[in-house]
Design a protein around this motif. Structure first.
Motif, mmCIF file in Angstrom:
data_model
loop_
_atom_site.group_PDB
_atom_site.id
_atom_site.type_symbol
_atom_site.label_atom_id
_atom_site.label_comp_id
_atom_site.label_asym_id
_atom_site.label_seq_id
_atom_site.Cartn_x
_atom_site.Cartn_y
_atom_site.Cartn_z
ATOM 1 N N ARG A 163 17.403 4.421 -3.353
ATOM 2 C CA ARG A 163 17.150 3.459 -2.273
ATOM 3 C C ARG A 163 15.791 2.765 -2.411
ATOM 4 N NH1 ARG A 163 20.431 3.141 2.021
ATOM 5 N NH2 ARG A 163 22.015 4.759 2.351
ATOM 6 N N ALA A 164 14.985 3.178 -3.369
ATOM 7 C CA ALA A 164 13.628 2.653 -3.494
ATOM 8 C C ALA A 164 13.463 1.835 -4.760
ATOM 9 C CB ALA A 164 12.631 3.810 -3.507
ATOM 10 N N LYS A 165 12.604 0.833 -4.676
ATOM 11 C CA LYS A 165 12.193 0.105 -5.872
ATOM 12 C C LYS A 165 10.744 -0.327 -5.721
ATOM 13 C CE LYS A 165 13.654 -4.636 -4.678
ATOM 14 N NZ LYS A 165 14.473 -5.796 -5.135
ATOM 15 N N ALA A 166 10.096 -0.560 -6.847
ATOM 16 C CA ALA A 166 8.713 -1.012 -6.870
ATOM 17 C C ALA A 166 8.673 -2.523 -7.065
ATOM 18 C CB ALA A 166 7.954 -0.311 -7.991
ATOM 19 N N ALA A 167 7.647 -3.139 -6.479
ATOM 20 C CA ALA A 167 7.532 -4.591 -6.536
ATOM 21 C C ALA A 167 6.077 -4.986 -6.344
ATOM 22 C CB ALA A 167 8.398 -5.224 -5.441
ATOM 23 N N GLY A 187 0.848 -1.182 0.000
ATOM 24 C CA GLY A 187 0.000 0.000 0.000
ATOM 25 C C GLY A 187 0.878 1.225 0.000
ATOM 26 N N SER A 188 0.774 2.023 -1.047
ATOM 27 C CA SER A 188 1.678 3.163 -1.204
ATOM 28 C C SER A 188 0.904 4.452 -1.443
ATOM 29 C CB SER A 188 2.651 2.898 -2.364
ATOM 30 O OG SER A 188 3.427 1.742 -2.108
ATOM 31 N N GLY A 217 6.093 4.166 -10.728
ATOM 32 C CA GLY A 217 7.303 4.772 -11.258
ATOM 33 C C GLY A 217 7.558 6.171 -10.734
ATOM 34 N N GLU A 218 6.522 6.998 -10.667
ATOM 35 C CA GLU A 218 6.697 8.366 -10.201
ATOM 36 C C GLU A 218 7.116 8.411 -8.733
ATOM 37 O OE1 GLU A 218 4.165 12.563 -9.871
ATOM 38 O OE2 GLU A 218 3.337 10.862 -10.976
ATOM 39 N N LEU A 219 6.482 7.573 -7.916
ATOM 40 C CA LEU A 219 6.840 7.523 -6.499
ATOM 41 C C LEU A 219 8.287 7.083 -6.323
ATOM 42 C CD1 LEU A 219 6.162 7.590 -3.463
ATOM 43 C CD2 LEU A 219 5.293 5.248 -3.702
ATOM 44 N N VAL A 220 8.678 6.028 -7.007
ATOM 45 C CA VAL A 220 10.037 5.499 -6.872
ATOM 46 C C VAL A 220 11.062 6.513 -7.368
ATOM 47 C CG1 VAL A 220 11.625 3.728 -7.735
ATOM 48 C CG2 VAL A 220 9.360 3.081 -6.915
ATOM 49 N N ALA A 221 10.755 7.180 -8.478
ATOM 50 C CA ALA A 221 11.677 8.188 -8.996
ATOM 51 C C ALA A 221 11.881 9.309 -7.982
ATOM 52 C CB ALA A 221 11.150 8.752 -10.306
#
Length: 246
Positions: A49-53, A9-10, A40-44
């Protein structure tokens, strides 16, 4: 060793916690129900240090895992991947959104106990459920700051609560232990510890609509640990569930 925070949940709360965790030197793995490609926008914005999964991947990757989804979707959480994990439960019961849940309406269970019953192998700790995302963002302070706020935590496992308290400390908050999961209602909707205290002292003479507008617009005010403890101790259990505010 750098720790990893998994987030299932993001949205507003999850995204805020992800940003704080990155700022504190943690790695984060964010996920949602729509798929990694939608993050993608959140991770960018969070950086390297962040990645989506997927939720299962975020659960497996996290040293601790934050669950910040609508309560009605709790049965979709990945049980196997969360087994043995400390799961930070930010969920609240809103019947208009979640539908009526008899176990909660009858006070047979708290929402955290319901989640723990589903996640039999995990160690659930209630936290971050009684503050709005804007106030969560604006009130964070470094450890030892005189205007630092506190947040309540509840859980059945003492070691898990210790890990949760360390996470809160890293993200800018003191932790106040309000008991086991049967006591987690003390920070739920319809209690004095739910959201409003983080707004500060409201101006007098306002109508309910004006009060709501003021609360949504105020940057908030510090709520120290002793006041959180007092509000938790004095809490009166009302009807289960709350109302979402648009």
């Amino acid at each position: 060793m750098t720790q990893t925070l998994g987030l299932i949940g993001s949205g507003m709360i999850g995204g805020t916690l992800a940003r704080f965790a990155v700022g504190a030197g943690w790695n984060v793995v964010v996920s949602n129900s729509r798929g990694p490609e939608t993050l993608g926008e959140l991770v960018a914005g969070l950086g390297e240090r962040a990645k989506a999964a997927t939720p299962a991947e975020a659960a497996a990757s996290g040293d601790l895992v934050v669950v910040s989804i609508p309560l009605f979707a709790y049965t979709q959480l990945p049980q196997a991947e969360l087994a043995g994990k400390v799961v930070i439960d930010t969920l609240n019961y809103y019947p208009d959104r979640d539908g009526r849940l008899p176990e909660l309406d009858s006070d047979e269970l708290t929402s955290s106990e319901l989640l723990q019953r589903h996640l039999t192998g995990a160690r659930v700790v209630k936290a971050f459920n009684n503050i709005t995302a804007p106030h969560l963002s604006s009130l964070a302070r470094p450890s030892g700051a005189p205007d630092r706020s506190a947040l309540p935590i509840a859980g059945d496992d003492a070691a898990a609560k210790k890990e949760a308290a360390a996470l809160l400390d890293a993200l800018g908050y003191d932790a106040v232990d309000i008991g086991d999961l049967t006591e987690s209602w003390r920070s739920s909707p319809n209690t004095a510890l739910y959201c409003l205290p983080y707004g500060g002292e409201a101006p007098s003479g306002m109508s309910p609509q004006e009060l709501l507008r003021w609360f949504l617009e105020t940057p908030g005010a510090p709520l120290p640990a002793h006041r959180v403890r007092q509000l938790a101790d004095e809490a009166v259990r009302g009807p289960a569930g709350g109302a979402l505010v648009d």
